[in-house]
Design an enzyme around this catalytic site. Structure first.
Site, PDB file in Angstrom:
ATOM      1  N   LYS A  33      -7.721 -29.532 -41.335  1.00 57.33           N
ATOM      2  CA  LYS A  33      -6.528 -30.057 -40.672  1.00 57.33           C
ATOM      3  C   LYS A  33      -6.034 -29.069 -39.614  1.00 57.33           C
ATOM      4  CE  LYS A  33      -3.395 -28.172 -44.183  1.00 57.33           C
ATOM      5  NZ  LYS A  33      -2.322 -28.460 -45.145  1.00 57.33           N
ATOM      6  N   TYR A 242      12.353  -7.249 -20.274  1.00 57.86           N
ATOM      7  CA  TYR A 242      13.598  -8.012 -20.271  1.00 57.86           C
ATOM      8  C   TYR A 242      14.669  -7.325 -21.110  1.00 57.86           C
ATOM      9  CZ  TYR A 242      11.403 -12.128 -18.140  1.00 57.86           C
ATOM     10  OH  TYR A 242      10.779 -12.989 -17.278  1.00 57.86           O
TER      11      TYR A 242
END
Length: 345
Positions: A33, A242
């Site tokens: 999956k 940042y």
């Protein structure tokens, strides 16, 4: 900008399946999956099919399409989510085996696809998917008369071997299924490691195939190298990234590498992650941004052209621990921008 290289070793996936298969006397399926836990379901399934796997499990019906296209009619593909409204045509066309989770799904399946293969999922205490014991008691006779291919349940705490939930669920599963003439399945990777009483007729390993815990002896399956885009020197007192979130305490040589949270490198790893040049650890400094990381390479004797995030020095689960998550999430979030090199059978 160059992208990171994600190397996927299918021989390692097969080796892990064989190791888990050798632990039981049951048949061993494979869970593929989430696009084979992020590594490419069609390629993974093809390698495992060649190794002898004939039963696969996916989460939803749509995930079966590339596997069926790759492998044709031979393998059985089971669908954990069962028979959802709108899935009838896909289940028929792809010859899928839904694991029915409720009386409503059972009714829909029998009415829309009479005679079509199906399995049953029972809830033994996880309270996520599966028929409740009282539901099962009400419909078991009817269901069993329709020849289901499998009756299964799922363990909630199998990665904690001493957790009391494990024997509790085992006891309930046996109460609900002892005496039926249908193959039974309770164990995924963790259940296999719990021992023979959890194995029943079929096991269905997932994360262990891909090199993750709780299968501590698994062969590593992936490596991730990130290319260096630029190297610069910053003086003591200069800030990086940042928010000015990191300030150099010494003269520092920095490598800016290609990779960020758009590539599945979690932002929580800001100022925490470690990358490697050979055996030398190089700390990530400043924030993880969308596309770039800044790495302190001051202590290296040479300027690298790449740094390794997942590899011999740092496993998927090591990285997950730094991110306060699990290896499953690291694997399934690996980004689409990576240059993927898949090798093996």
């Amino acid at each position: 900008m160059s992208t990171g290289r994600l190397t996927i070793d299918l021989d390692a996936v097969v080796a892990n399946w064989r190791a888990l298969d050798d632990m039981t006397n049951a048949k061993t399926a494979a869970v593929v999956k989430a696009n084979g836990y992020g590594l490419g379901a069609a390629n993974v399934a093809k390698a495992l099919f060649r190794a002898g796997v004939r039963q696969f499990f996916v989460a939803v019906a749509e995930e079966a399409a590339p596997i069926r296209a790759e492998l044709g009619d031979k393998p059985e593909i089971n669908v954990f989510s069962g028979h959802m409204k709108g899935d009838t045509d896909l289940i028929r066309e792809l010859r899928l085996t839904p694991l029915l989770n409720s009386v409503a799904q059972m009714t829909q399946h029998f009415e829309t696809l009479p005679g079509h293969a199906f399995g049953i999922q029972l809830d033994t205490g996880m309270n996520r998917l599966g028929m409740e014991p009282q539901e099962w008691a009400a419909v078991a006779e009817l269901v069993l008369s329709q020849n289901p291919t499998l009756v299964m349940s799922h363990l909630a705490c199998s990665d904690e071997p001493d957790h009391p939930m494990n024997p509790h669920q085992l006891d309930i599963f046996k109460q609900l299924t002892d005496g039926i003439n249908v193959p039974r399945s309770l164990a995924a990777t963790g259940g296999i490691l719990l021992g023979p009483e959890y194995h029943f007729d079929l096991t269905r390993p997932g994360i262990g195939l891909y090199g993750g815990l709780p299968f501590a002896d698994a062969t590593p399956v992936v490596e991730l190298d990130l290319p260096v885009v630029q190297v610069r020197d910053v003086a003591a007192g200069e800030v990086v990234g940042y928010g000015n979130s990191w300030q150099a305490e010494r003269a520092t040589r920095l490598a800016t590498v290609s990779g960020g949270y758009a590539d599945g490198i979690f932002r929580i790893l800001s100022d925490k992650a470690t990358l490697y040049h050979g055996n030398t650890a190089c700390p990530l400094v400043g924030r993880v941004s969308m596309d770039l990381l800044t790495i302190d390479i001051t202590d290296l004797d040479e300027t690298p052209d790449k740094l390794t995030l997942i590899g011999p020095q740092q496993s998927v689960d090591d990285l997950a621990a730094d991110a306060k998550t699990i290896g499953y999430e690291v694997l399934t979030q690996l980004g689409a921008r990576y240059n993927r090199k898949t090798y093996g059978k």
